[in-house]
Design a protein around this motif. Structure first.
Motif, PDB file in Angstrom:
ATOM      1  N   LYS A  77       0.820  -1.204   0.000  1.00 21.03           N
ATOM      2  CA  LYS A  77       0.000   0.000   0.000  1.00 21.03           C
ATOM      3  C   LYS A  77       0.860   1.262   0.000  1.00 21.03           C
ATOM      4  CE  LYS A  77      -4.099  -1.625  -0.347  1.00 21.03           C
ATOM      5  NZ  LYS A  77      -4.898  -1.287  -1.559  1.00 21.03           N
ATOM      6  N   LEU A  78       2.007   1.221   0.680  1.00 21.31           N
ATOM      7  CA  LEU A  78       2.937   2.349   0.633  1.00 21.31           C
ATOM      8  C   LEU A  78       3.413   2.575  -0.796  1.00 21.31           C
ATOM      9  CD1 LEU A  78       5.178   1.630   3.770  1.00 21.31           C
ATOM     10  CD2 LEU A  78       3.333   3.299   3.596  1.00 21.31           C
ATOM     11  N   GLN A  79       3.744   1.479  -1.474  1.00 27.33           N
ATOM     12  CA  GLN A  79       4.188   1.585  -2.860  1.00 27.33           C
ATOM     13  C   GLN A  79       3.077   2.116  -3.763  1.00 27.33           C
ATOM     14  OE1 GLN A  79       5.356  -2.564  -3.116  1.00 27.33           O
ATOM     15  NE2 GLN A  79       7.524  -2.026  -3.149  1.00 27.33           N
ATOM     16  N   GLU A  80       1.887   1.585  -3.596  1.00 26.69           N
ATOM     17  CA  GLU A  80       0.760   1.984  -4.438  1.00 26.69           C
ATOM     18  C   GLU A  80       0.460   3.470  -4.303  1.00 26.69           C
ATOM     19  OE1 GLU A  80      -4.076   1.165  -4.764  1.00 26.69           O
ATOM     20  OE2 GLU A  80      -2.810  -0.217  -3.593  1.00 26.69           O
ATOM     21  N   HIS A  81       0.514   3.981  -3.064  1.00 25.67           N
ATOM     22  CA  HIS A  81       0.117   5.369  -2.807  1.00 25.67           C
ATOM     23  C   HIS A  81       1.302   6.317  -2.646  1.00 25.67           C
ATOM     24  CE1 HIS A  81      -4.094   4.290  -2.546  1.00 25.67           C
ATOM     25  NE2 HIS A  81      -3.808   3.329  -1.681  1.00 25.67           N
ATOM     26  N   GLN A  82       2.519   5.812  -2.874  1.00 27.98           N
ATOM     27  CA  GLN A  82       3.732   6.636  -2.842  1.00 27.98           C
ATOM     28  C   GLN A  82       3.873   7.398  -1.521  1.00 27.98           C
ATOM     29  OE1 GLN A  82       4.224   8.851  -6.678  1.00 27.98           O
ATOM     30  NE2 GLN A  82       2.349   7.767  -7.247  1.00 27.98           N
ATOM     31  N   VAL A  83       3.864   6.635  -0.437  1.00 30.85           N
ATOM     32  CA  VAL A  83       3.972   7.196   0.907  1.00 30.85           C
ATOM     33  C   VAL A  83       5.269   6.714   1.543  1.00 30.85           C
ATOM     34  CG1 VAL A  83       2.936   7.249   3.214  1.00 30.85           C
ATOM     35  CG2 VAL A  83       1.471   7.346   1.180  1.00 30.85           C
ATOM     36  N   SER A  84       5.975   7.624   2.216  1.00 34.15           N
ATOM     37  CA  SER A  84       7.228   7.297   2.893  1.00 34.15           C
ATOM     38  C   SER A  84       6.997   7.075   4.374  1.00 34.15           C
ATOM     39  CB  SER A  84       8.242   8.434   2.701  1.00 34.15           C
ATOM     40  OG  SER A  84       8.541   8.624   1.339  1.00 34.15           O
ATOM     41  N   LEU A  85       7.918   6.339   4.989  1.00 33.73           N
ATOM     42  CA  LEU A  85       7.802   5.980   6.402  1.00 33.73           C
ATOM     43  C   LEU A  85       8.646   6.869   7.295  1.00 33.73           C
ATOM     44  CD1 LEU A  85       7.975   2.075   6.418  1.00 33.73           C
ATOM     45  CD2 LEU A  85       6.001   3.482   7.017  1.00 33.73           C
ATOM     46  N   ASN A  86       8.048   7.319   8.377  1.00 33.21           N
ATOM     47  CA  ASN A  86       8.779   7.874   9.504  1.00 33.21           C
ATOM     48  C   ASN A  86       8.804   6.766  10.545  1.00 33.21           C
ATOM     49  OD1 ASN A  86       9.928   9.588  11.477  1.00 33.21           O
ATOM     50  ND2 ASN A  86       7.891  10.111  12.237  1.00 33.21           N
ATOM     51  N   LEU A  87       9.909   6.040  10.608  1.00 34.09           N
ATOM     52  CA  LEU A  87       9.969   4.813  11.403  1.00 34.09           C
ATOM     53  C   LEU A  87      10.650   5.083  12.736  1.00 34.09           C
ATOM     54  CD1 LEU A  87       9.120   1.841  10.973  1.00 34.09           C
ATOM     55  CD2 LEU A  87      11.486   1.366  10.318  1.00 34.09           C
ATOM     56  N   ILE A  88       9.893   4.986  13.832  1.00 30.09           N
ATOM     57  CA  ILE A  88      10.411   5.195  15.179  1.00 30.09           C
ATOM     58  C   ILE A  88      10.358   3.862  15.910  1.00 30.09           C
ATOM     59  CG2 ILE A  88      10.187   6.514  17.316  1.00 30.09           C
ATOM     60  CD1 ILE A  88       8.581   8.587  15.696  1.00 30.09           C
ATOM     61  N   THR A  89      11.528   3.258  16.131  1.00 36.11           N
ATOM     62  CA  THR A  89      11.588   1.890  16.658  1.00 36.11           C
ATOM     63  C   THR A  89      12.389   1.816  17.947  1.00 36.11           C
ATOM     64  OG1 THR A  89      12.358  -0.361  16.160  1.00 36.11           O
ATOM     65  CG2 THR A  89      13.587   1.440  15.156  1.00 36.11           C
ATOM     66  N   ASN A  90      12.037   0.836  18.787  1.00 37.42           N
ATOM     67  CA  ASN A  90      12.851   0.602  19.984  1.00 37.42           C
ATOM     68  C   ASN A  90      14.112  -0.183  19.656  1.00 37.42           C
ATOM     69  OD1 ASN A  90      12.145  -2.287  20.107  1.00 37.42           O
ATOM     70  ND2 ASN A  90      10.156  -1.626  20.923  1.00 37.42           N
ATOM     71  N   GLY A  91      14.241  -0.656  18.427  1.00 39.76           N
ATOM     72  CA  GLY A  91      15.477  -1.254  17.952  1.00 39.76           C
ATOM     73  C   GLY A  91      15.647  -2.731  18.208  1.00 39.76           C
ATOM     74  N   ALA A  92      14.870  -3.298  19.097  1.00 34.88           N
ATOM     75  CA  ALA A  92      15.085  -4.694  19.484  1.00 34.88           C
ATOM     76  C   ALA A  92      14.834  -5.665  18.325  1.00 34.88           C
ATOM     77  CB  ALA A  92      14.188  -5.047  20.676  1.00 34.88           C
ATOM     78  N   LEU A  93      13.991  -5.292  17.388  1.00 31.72           N
ATOM     79  CA  LEU A  93      13.647  -6.178  16.264  1.00 31.72           C
ATOM     80  C   LEU A  93      14.326  -5.771  14.959  1.00 31.72           C
ATOM     81  CD1 LEU A  93       9.800  -6.468  16.945  1.00 31.72           C
ATOM     82  CD2 LEU A  93      11.610  -7.988  17.749  1.00 31.72           C
ATOM     83  N   MET A  94      15.179  -4.743  15.014  1.00 28.50           N
ATOM     84  CA  MET A  94      15.774  -4.200  13.792  1.00 28.50           C
ATOM     85  C   MET A  94      17.026  -4.981  13.386  1.00 28.50           C
ATOM     86  SD  MET A  94      15.519  -2.138  11.304  1.00 28.50           S
ATOM     87  CE  MET A  94      14.557  -0.656  11.585  1.00 28.50           C
ATOM     88  N   THR A  95      16.819  -6.121  12.731  1.00 24.63           N
ATOM     89  CA  THR A  95      17.936  -6.891  12.188  1.00 24.63           C
ATOM     90  C   THR A  95      18.351  -6.290  10.847  1.00 24.63           C
ATOM     91  OG1 THR A  95      16.482  -8.392  10.988  1.00 24.63           O
ATOM     92  CG2 THR A  95      17.025  -8.977  13.275  1.00 24.63           C
ATOM     93  N   PRO A  96      19.554  -6.613  10.338  1.00 28.68           N
ATOM     94  CA  PRO A  96      19.943  -6.134   9.004  1.00 28.68           C
ATOM     95  C   PRO A  96      18.952  -6.543   7.923  1.00 28.68           C
ATOM     96  CG  PRO A  96      21.868  -6.943  10.184  1.00 28.68           C
ATOM     97  CD  PRO A  96      20.678  -7.291  11.034  1.00 28.68           C
ATOM     98  N   GLU A  97      18.378  -7.734   8.040  1.00 29.39           N
ATOM     99  CA  GLU A  97      17.416  -8.204   7.044  1.00 29.39           C
ATOM    100  C   GLU A  97      16.138  -7.354   7.059  1.00 29.39           C
ATOM    101  OE1 GLU A  97      20.369 -11.095   7.999  1.00 29.39           O
ATOM    102  OE2 GLU A  97      18.894 -10.163   9.346  1.00 29.39           O
ATOM    103  N   VAL A  98      15.668  -7.032   8.257  1.00 27.98           N
ATOM    104  CA  VAL A  98      14.468  -6.195   8.374  1.00 27.98           C
ATOM    105  C   VAL A  98      14.752  -4.799   7.824  1.00 27.98           C
ATOM    106  CG1 VAL A  98      12.946  -5.038  10.025  1.00 27.98           C
ATOM    107  CG2 VAL A  98      13.465  -7.465  10.306  1.00 27.98           C
ATOM    108  N   LEU A  99      15.916  -4.258   8.147  1.00 25.52           N
ATOM    109  CA  LEU A  99      16.264  -2.930   7.648  1.00 25.52           C
ATOM    110  C   LEU A  99      16.288  -2.899   6.123  1.00 25.52           C
ATOM    111  CD1 LEU A  99      17.124  -0.011   8.149  1.00 25.52           C
ATOM    112  CD2 LEU A  99      19.492  -0.816   8.261  1.00 25.52           C
ATOM    113  N   GLU A 100      16.877  -3.906   5.510  1.00 27.13           N
ATOM    114  CA  GLU A 100      16.945  -3.932   4.039  1.00 27.13           C
ATOM    115  C   GLU A 100      15.552  -3.993   3.424  1.00 27.13           C
ATOM    116  OE1 GLU A 100      19.550  -3.416   2.063  1.00 27.13           O
ATOM    117  OE2 GLU A 100      20.751  -3.129   3.879  1.00 27.13           O
ATOM    118  N   MET A 101      14.638  -4.715   4.065  1.00 20.75           N
ATOM    119  CA  MET A 101      13.266  -4.797   3.566  1.00 20.75           C
ATOM    120  C   MET A 101      12.582  -3.431   3.631  1.00 20.75           C
ATOM    121  SD  MET A 101      10.047  -7.032   5.058  1.00 20.75           S
ATOM    122  CE  MET A 101      10.090  -6.196   6.648  1.00 20.75           C
ATOM    123  N   MET A 102      12.867  -2.684   4.695  1.00 21.60           N
ATOM    124  CA  MET A 102      12.186  -1.423   4.921  1.00 21.60           C
ATOM    125  C   MET A 102      12.861  -0.243   4.238  1.00 21.60           C
ATOM    126  SD  MET A 102       9.763  -2.557   6.815  1.00 21.60           S
ATOM    127  CE  MET A 102       9.012  -0.999   7.249  1.00 21.60           C
TER     128      MET A 102
END
Length: 364
Positions: free
Chosen positions: A101-126
Motif C-alpha cells: 500500500k505504501l508503494q501503491e500510494h507513494q507514501v514514505s515511512l517515519n519509522l520510530i523503533t525501539n530497535g530490538a527487532l531491527m535486524t539487518p534483514e528487516v532494515l533492508e526490507m524497509m
C-alpha cells in the motif's frame, strides 16, 4: 473516458497551497488534506517501557482484517509520510499489507523503533520506504536503559542501532536517536552525546518530555525530582557537548527549555517527504500559536478512532474513520471547533504548554 488522477506530487503541492489559503483566510472547512499520518494496523509492542502506558498491560487493539486495506485506501492517498505507531512497535505491523500500500500510494515511512527487532534483514526490507529512521534509546547506562525499556537488552539494541546507522549513511538516510528525559538520565546527558557519536555513529539527538501517562510518572519526572534549574543546567551542558562533538540537538520539552541546535549536516534524500518536512516547518513558523499538528497531522488508531495530534488526548477526539469516513473526521464539527479555537487563541486546556505547539517559536 475517465480522467486519471493527477500525479501524487501535484496533489501534495495543491493540498499544501490549499492549506496556506485556509490558514490565511481562517477557514474552518479545509480542502487541504493531512500530509502526516500516524496509523498502525495494531497496537502490539514487544517491550513494556516504564514511561509508556503499555507497561500497564493495555489490551492489544487491531484493525479488523477485512477493514485494513479499505482504511489504508482512505488514508494513504492524501498522506506523504506515515508514522506506523499506536503506542506500539512499528516493526510488528502487518508488513505484507502495509508495504504494497505504501508503494501503491507513494507514501514514505517515519519509522520510530525501539530497535530490538531491527535486524539487518528487516532494515533492508524497509529501507526503500523509509524517509526518517529513529531509535528510541534513553540512556548509555545499561542499568537505566534496561530499567526504562524492559525487557530489551542494552548491548543487543546498541549493536543493532550501530549497524543500522552505518547502513543508513551509505544511502543518505537520516537517523535520529530519541531519548525520553527522566530523573535517572539527567546526570548523564553529556555522556549520552559521546555514546551516540562513538558507539552508534549517529549525529542527531531529540530529547522528549516525559508525559504523565503512567503510575510511575512522579518517580520518573526529571523536573519534579531535580527541579527546573538543575534540569536546565544539565540540558545546557548537553548542548555544549553536542556543539563540541558536532551533534544536532532538538529539545522537545516545555518552555523555557525547548530549543533546536544544528551542528551537523545530516544526510537526506531529496523527495516529497523531505520537501514536505521543510515546508511544514516554514508554515508553522508563519502561524505561531496554531498547532503544527492541527495543520497537517492525523492520528488514526487501529480501531479507527481519530485525533489531531500524536498524543491522542481523548478530549480532542475527532470521530472514527472506519465508522464515519475520512472526510467526516477531517472536516467534521469537532475539527472545525478546534480550528476555530486555534485561530482565536482560545486553546483547549490539553493543548496549553504542549511542546509541539511551542516548538515553532524556536525553530531556526
Amino acid at each position: 473516458m475517465t480522467t486519471p488522477p493527477a500525479p501524487k506530487y501535484r496533489r501534495e503541492l495543491s493540498s499544501f497551497v490549499a492549506l496556506n489559503t485556509a490558514l490565511a483566510q481562517q477557514k474552518l472547512v479545509w480542502d487541504s488534506k493531512p500530509y502526516f499520518l500516524e496509523y498502525s494496523t495494531n497496537s502490539s509492542c514487544n517491550l513494556r517501557c516504564k514511561m509508556c502506558p503499555q507497561s500497564e498491560e493495555l489490551p492489544m487493539v487491531s484493525t479488523p482484517r477485512d477493514k485494513r486495506e479499505e482504511l489504508l485506501d482512505q488514508l494513504l492517498p492524501h498522506a506523504t509520510i506515515l508514522t506506523p505507531s499506536a503506542l506500539s512497535e512499528p516493526l510488528l505491523n502487518n508488513m505484507k499489507t502495509l508495504i504494497p500500500k505504501l508503494q501503491e500510494h507513494q507514501v514514505s515511512l517515519n519509522l520510530i523503533t525501539n530497535g530490538a527487532l531491527m535486524t539487518p534483514e528487516v532494515l533492508e526490507m524497509m529501507l526503500p520506504h523509509i524517509h526518517q529512521l529513529t531509535f528510541s534509546i534513553d540512556s548509555q547506562i545499561k542499568e537505566i536503559f534496561e530499567m526504562m525499556r524492559s525487557p530489551a537488552n542494552f548491548e543487543e539494541v546498541t549493536e543493532k542501532a550501530r549497524l543500522s546507522v552505518a547502513r543508513c549513511k551509505e544511502v543518505a538516510l537520516p537517523v535520529t536517536i530519541h531519548m525520553v528525559l527522566v530523573a535517572d538520565n539527567v546526570p548523564h546527558l553529556e555522556g549520552f552525546v559521546d555514546y551516540v557519536v562513538d558507539d552508534l555513529g549517529a549525529h542527531d539527538i531529540t530529547v522528549l518530555e516525559l508525559l504523565d501517562s503512567t503510575n510511575d510518572f512522579d518517580q520518573l519526572d526529571a523536573f519534579g525530582v531535580h527541579g527546573e534549574e538543575v534540569v536546565g543546567a544539565a540540558l545546557e551542558k548537553m548542548r555544549a557537548r553536542c556543539e563540541e562533538r558536532g551533534v544536532n540537538l532538538r529539545i522537545e520539552v516545555h518552555a523555557p527549555h525547548g530549543q533546536e541546535f544544528t551542528y551537523y549536516d545530516q544526510p537526506a534524500r531529496i523527495n516529497s517527504a523531505a520537501i514536505m518536512d521543510i515546508m511544514h516547518v516554514e508554515l508553522a513558523k508563519s502561524h505561531l500559536g496554531f498547532c503544527p499538528h492541527v495543520m497537517g497531522y492525523l492520528k488514526v488508531e487501529p480501531d479507527g478512532e481519530a485525533f489531531p495530534c500524536c498524543r491522542g488526548p481523548r478530549e480532542l477526539r475527532l470521530g472514527n474513520v472506519i465508522e464515519d469516513g475520512f472526510e467526516a473526521v477531517w472536516n467534521g464539527e469537532p475539527m472545525q471547533r478546534l480550528r476555530k479555537q486555534m485561530f482565536e487563541g482560545n486553546l483547549p486546556k490539553v493543548c496549553q504548554g504542549c511542546a509541539v505547539l511551542e516548538a515553532p517559536k524556536w525553530f531556526k
